[in-house]
Scaffold this motif. Sequence first.
Motif, PDB file in Angstrom:
ATOM      1  N   ASN A  21       0.853  -1.193   0.000  1.00 53.93           N
ATOM      2  CA  ASN A  21       0.000   0.000   0.000  1.00 53.93           C
ATOM      3  C   ASN A  21       0.885   1.238   0.000  1.00 53.93           C
ATOM      4  OD1 ASN A  21      -2.152  -1.777   0.254  1.00 53.93           O
ATOM      5  ND2 ASN A  21      -2.212  -1.596   2.478  1.00 53.93           N
ATOM      6  N   HIS A  23       1.057   5.691  -0.290  1.00 53.04           N
ATOM      7  CA  HIS A  23       0.435   7.018  -0.329  1.00 53.04           C
ATOM      8  C   HIS A  23       1.219   7.846  -1.338  1.00 53.04           C
ATOM      9  CE1 HIS A  23      -1.678  10.612   0.917  1.00 53.04           C
ATOM     10  NE2 HIS A  23      -0.513  11.226   1.064  1.00 53.04           N
ATOM     11  N   PHE A  25       2.011  11.309  -3.198  1.00 49.27           N
ATOM     12  CA  PHE A  25       1.816  12.747  -3.002  1.00 49.27           C
ATOM     13  C   PHE A  25       2.627  13.606  -3.969  1.00 49.27           C
ATOM     14  CE2 PHE A  25       5.063  11.213  -0.116  1.00 49.27           C
ATOM     15  CZ  PHE A  25       6.095  12.127  -0.257  1.00 49.27           C
ATOM     16  N   ARG A  30       2.097  11.008  -8.994  1.00 44.60           N
ATOM     17  CA  ARG A  30       0.665  11.100  -9.279  1.00 44.60           C
ATOM     18  C   ARG A  30       0.440  10.936 -10.783  1.00 44.60           C
ATOM     19  NH1 ARG A  30       0.091  16.367  -5.682  1.00 44.60           N
ATOM     20  NH2 ARG A  30      -1.186  17.085  -7.428  1.00 44.60           N
ATOM     21  N   GLU A  66      -7.610   3.459  -3.379  1.00 42.50           N
ATOM     22  CA  GLU A  66      -8.456   3.396  -2.198  1.00 42.50           C
ATOM     23  C   GLU A  66      -9.044   4.751  -1.837  1.00 42.50           C
ATOM     24  OE1 GLU A  66      -9.327   0.473  -0.338  1.00 42.50           O
ATOM     25  OE2 GLU A  66      -8.616  -0.221  -2.305  1.00 42.50           O
ATOM     26  N   GLN A  67      -8.277   5.821  -2.078  1.00 41.95           N
ATOM     27  CA  GLN A  67      -8.783   7.147  -1.741  1.00 41.95           C
ATOM     28  C   GLN A  67      -8.074   8.198  -2.590  1.00 41.95           C
ATOM     29  OE1 GLN A  67      -9.058   7.913   2.425  1.00 41.95           O
ATOM     30  NE2 GLN A  67      -9.663  10.040   2.196  1.00 41.95           N
ATOM     31  N   THR A  68      -8.850   9.179  -3.028  1.00 43.49           N
ATOM     32  CA  THR A  68      -8.316  10.331  -3.744  1.00 43.49           C
ATOM     33  C   THR A  68      -8.606  11.582  -2.915  1.00 43.49           C
ATOM     34  OG1 THR A  68      -8.746   9.268  -5.870  1.00 43.49           O
ATOM     35  CG2 THR A  68      -8.354  11.638  -5.899  1.00 43.49           C
ATOM     36  N   TYR A  69      -7.579  12.387  -2.671  1.00 44.50           N
ATOM     37  CA  TYR A  69      -7.715  13.577  -1.839  1.00 44.50           C
ATOM     38  C   TYR A  69      -7.906  14.814  -2.721  1.00 44.50           C
ATOM     39  CZ  TYR A  69      -5.835  10.454   1.747  1.00 44.50           C
ATOM     40  OH  TYR A  69      -5.630   9.402   2.609  1.00 44.50           O
ATOM     41  N   GLU A  73      -3.533  13.962  -3.991  1.00 46.87           N
ATOM     42  CA  GLU A  73      -2.818  12.812  -3.433  1.00 46.87           C
ATOM     43  C   GLU A  73      -3.706  11.568  -3.491  1.00 46.87           C
ATOM     44  OE1 GLU A  73      -1.097  13.687   0.382  1.00 46.87           O
ATOM     45  OE2 GLU A  73      -0.509  15.700  -0.245  1.00 46.87           O
ATOM     46  N   ASP A  75      -4.187   7.231  -2.208  1.00 47.42           N
ATOM     47  CA  ASP A  75      -3.826   5.998  -1.511  1.00 47.42           C
ATOM     48  C   ASP A  75      -4.104   4.850  -2.470  1.00 47.42           C
ATOM     49  OD1 ASP A  75      -3.155   7.319   0.818  1.00 47.42           O
ATOM     50  OD2 ASP A  75      -5.136   7.070   1.719  1.00 47.42           O
TER      51      ASP A  75
END
Length: 211
Positions: A21, A23, A25, A30, A66-69, A73, A75
Motif C-alpha cells: 500500500n 500514499h 503525493f 501522481r 483506495e482514496q483520492t484527496y 494525493e 492511496d
Amino acid sequence: MARLIPLFPLNLVVFPGEKLNLHIFEPRYRQLVRECIEQNTTFGIPPYLDNSLSELGTEMRLISVEQTYASGELDIRTKAVGVFRINKFYRQAPGKLYAGGLVEDVVQDEEPDPVLREIITKQVRQLYEALGLRKLLLELAPDYCIFDVAHHIGFSTEQEYQLLATTSEQERQEMVREHLDTILPVVLETERLKDRVRLNGHFKNLTPPNF
C-alpha cells in the motif's frame, strides 16, 4: 527483450507476490499512477540503497485506488508481479515527470527443495512462536515460497536485496536456512532470559532436593 517502464525508486525491497500500500503525493508519481490507471500498465520499484539505485527491481501492478484527496494525493494498493533488471536508467522518462528504465525480466526457477522446506517450516514456526507472531504463522500457506516469509525473519534490507537477486528457490531456501540457523538460537535464548527476568521478585514454590 528490453521494454520501457515507469520507475518509482524507494528505500525498500519488494518481493514477487507481495502486496504493498502506498500514499502518493509527489506530482511526478501522481502522473505515473494516473497513466497506470488509464493505460492499464505496470511500474517498477527499484530499491534505492546506500545512496544509489539498484540494478534489480520489482514490477508492480496497480490493484486499486483506495482514496483520492482534494490535493490530488492518492492511496493505492499494488501487487508485485516479477523481478526485472535495469539496462538503462532515465532520470526522467521521455516526456514525463517521473523516472523510467529500459528493463528486462529476470527468469525465476520456482522449484523448491521439499526437505529444505520442511526444515525451514519448523524453524519459522519456532521463530514466530517465540516472537508472538502466531497470526503470521496461521496465514502461511502450505505451498508458501521463500518470498512469503522473507520480510518476517530478521533480514536486513541488504540481505533482502541479495535474496531478490537470487533466481533459484532452492538457493533462496539455503540462504534462509543459514540465516535462521544463526538467529534462532539467539532469539530463543533471549526469550528464555525474559522469562527468568519476569520470575525475579516473585514468590517461588520450589521443592528442595532430598539429600
